[in-house]
Structure formats: C-alpha cells, structure tokens
Write a protein that holds these residues in place. Structure first.
Motif, PDB file in Angstrom:
ATOM      1  N   THR A  57      18.463 -26.181   2.243  1.00 12.18           N
ATOM      2  CA  THR A  57      17.943 -27.268   3.063  1.00 12.18           C
ATOM      3  C   THR A  57      17.547 -26.315   4.381  1.00 12.18           C
ATOM      4  O   THR A  57      16.952 -26.821   5.414  1.00 12.18           O
TER       5      THR A  57
ATOM      6  N   TYR B  64      27.262 -30.317  -2.109  1.00 10.41           N
ATOM      7  CA  TYR B  64      26.967 -30.015  -0.764  1.00 10.41           C
ATOM      8  C   TYR B  64      27.535 -28.649  -0.036  1.00 10.41           C
ATOM      9  O   TYR B  64      28.652 -28.739   0.191  1.00 10.41           O
TER      10      TYR B  64
ATOM     11  N   VAL C  17      21.926 -28.335  -1.183  1.00  9.60           N
ATOM     12  CA  VAL C  17      22.273 -29.191  -1.946  1.00  9.60           C
ATOM     13  C   VAL C  17      21.960 -29.033  -3.248  1.00  9.60           C
ATOM     14  O   VAL C  17      20.810 -28.503  -3.574  1.00  9.60           O
TER      15      VAL C  17
ATOM     16  N   LEU D  47      26.840 -33.914  -7.707  1.00 11.66           N
ATOM     17  CA  LEU D  47      26.056 -33.247  -6.529  1.00 11.66           C
ATOM     18  C   LEU D  47      26.956 -32.503  -5.615  1.00 11.66           C
ATOM     19  O   LEU D  47      28.339 -32.827  -5.655  1.00 11.66           O
TER      20      LEU D  47
END
Length: 317
Positions: free
Chosen positions: A281, A254, A260, A252
């Motif tokens: 986002t 960010y 993301v 993952l």
C-alpha cells in the motif's frame, strides 16, 4: 571519482546496511503463515496425530527490483510416542538471497505434547546454525580496484541459533507464541564487519467458524511479529469450501500501513497447494508486489503399520 562508481558505492552501502541494521526484517515473512507453522513455532511439531507434515515454500519479493529478495523454506515434522508420552520432532532449512548477501539457516526441533481438555499443548525447543555470506564478485569497479571501501573476496560467518515457544491447538481455535534468535547471535564478515541479530517474537492465533452450510467455514487468524523496535501485524480472513476430501479456500490479509495480500488454496488427498500475492500500500505499487508459493503434504504414518502383519493363507490360494 566517476559518477558510475559513486552510484555503485551507494548501492553497496544500502545493501549492507539493509542486512546489518534491519534486524526486524532479518526473518523473512511468508504470506501464508498459517500453512508453515513449523517455521514460526517449534511447539507445533508433532501436533498432527499419526501424520508426517512436509512443507515447501518459495517467495519472490519486490518484483521488478534488481537483486530483489528470494526466499525458500523446506521443513518436516512428525509425532512419536516414548514412555507413553507424546512428543514431536522436526527439521527445517531456510535460504534467502538479498542482493549480494545470502542468509541460510538449518535447525532441528523437539516438542513435548500434552493433552489439555479437548486440545493439545506443545512446548518446543529449536536449535540450529545460522550463516550469513557476502559475495562481491558482481561489483565492477572498472580500472580502479584498489579502493579499500570495497571487499575483494567473498566473506561468510556462522553462529549458533536458539528458539523456543508454546503452541495450543483446539478443534475450534489455536494460539502460539515463540521467540527466535534468543542467543542474539553475532555474525562476523571478515575482520571489519559484524552483523548482530536481535531476538524476534511471534504471536499467532486463529479461530474456526462453522456456518449453517456444512460445506462452508470461515477461519479468521492473525500474526504479530516484533523485536520491540519494529512491529508487524497481519490480520487474515479465509473462506473454506469442503466437499468430500477436497478443500478450496480463498483469503484476504491486511497488514496496517504495509500491504494487502490475496491468497488461494486447494487440498486434495493430503496435498495442499497455495498461492498468495502481496500488494504493497506504499509508493512501491501493486505491480512490484511479492509472490508466495506453497506445497504441503500430510503423510499418514499408519500406512506402514497397516501392512506390517499382512499375510495370505495357503488354504485360500
């Protein structure tokens, strides 16, 4: 002026200034940055002992948008020994299409590798050519084709491109710094348009954490890119499951105020397959994200040496 013509004019202006003014975005980003180290860091080439690394990555960005960016990268690197010193060489080719624009780069890399304690430090140089082209053949102005605001023929320009950097790898961690477009190349598109590419800097780092379970490890990493006008930070956490020669990973990433990203990878017998999906986002939405596909192959260079002196004795036949 007709409404449709006004709309086409606005689209053309937006596309042009996205390419000409968005210098921080000139270098395309690959979501799986940890797998394409040669794209970002010339100091990396030749760091893998006795192996040739071959990379291929393809990105489909901003899905659902007309003329959305498509990026492709192909590269290879390998180590060699000269005068009892370790060196590395690499090559790379990059192609990007954004609307009516196309950005292409080809480069060669050299790195001097030196042992420092348990790790290896590489100091690398990258020299190449950069080409930007614009093709207005898809612009349809109807019957009114005498407007000087619209080019009528394809234009392209070329410039020399230079980069350098250092990369240190250790069994437990790695860190790299590089600078691209140090010549601040200017690419002319015909007699009226010119694109200036500002230098961009990359800082990459990662760490390997072995859990109590010998089959499972965790690798946090980060990458910072900036041209001192716009900056992007990616922070990643990946989980690895290793069984014999097979490695399965999931991660993952960010990026603050941007996206993301979910990633998956599989390595079997030196072949790595990777996939990542970036969810923005912002108001762009999840469905209009970006796909990133990757293939990497590590070829053992000793395979040729092992077979060089093989022979059979007639007494055994």
């Amino acid at each position: 002026m007709k409404c449709s013509r006004i709309l086409k004019y606005i689209i053309f202006i937006c596309l042009f200034f996205c390419a000409a003014k968005g210098q921080a975005q000139f270098d395309a980003r690959f979501s799986q940055y940890w797998e394409v180290k040669g794209y970002y860091h010339p100091g990396w080439v030749g760091q893998t002992d006795n192996k040739m690394n071959i990379y291929g990555s393809y990105g489909m960005q901003l899905m659902g948008f007309t003329h959305a960016p498509r990026v492709m990268y192909f590269g290879a690197d390998m180590p060699f020994t000269l005068f009892n010193k370790q060196h590395g060489v690499g090559v790379g080719f990059f192609n990007e299409g954004i609307g009516l624009f196309r950005n292409q780069r080809f480069w060669g890399q050299y790195a001097y590798q030196m042992k420092i304690r348990k790790g290896k430090l590489g100091i690398g140089l990258q020299v190449g050519m950069l080409t930007v082209s614009f093709d207005p053949s898809d612009i349809n102005l109807g019957d009114e084709t005498d407007d000087e605001a619209f080019p009528t023929a394809a234009e392209s320009g070329m410039a020399v491109d230079l980069g350098l950097g250092g990369y240190y790898s250790h069994p437990k961690f790695y860190a790299g710094f590089s600078a691209h477009h140090l010549t601040a190349p200017r690419v002319s598109l015909g007699d009226k348009s010119q694109i200036k590419i500002h230098p961009i800097f990359y800082l990459t780092g990662g760490y390997n954490i072995q859990t109590r379970n010998p089959l499972i490890s965790i690798q946090p990493s980060m990458q910072l890119q900036s041209d001192f006008t716009s900056t992007r930070l990616d922070v990643t956490g990946r989980l690895f499951y290793t069984y014999h020669s097979r490695v399965l990973s999931g991660g993952l990433t960010y990026s603050p105020d941007t996206s993301v990203t979910f990633s998956f990878g599989l390595t079997v017998r030196g072949v790595t397959l990777g996939y990542a999906y970036e969810c923005f986002t912002s108001k762009i939405g999840v469905a209009s994200g970006s796909h990133d596909l990757l293939v990497r192959y590590a070829l053992d260079l000793n395979v040729f040496k092992k077979n060089r002196n093989l022979h059979k004795s007639v007494r055994i036949l």
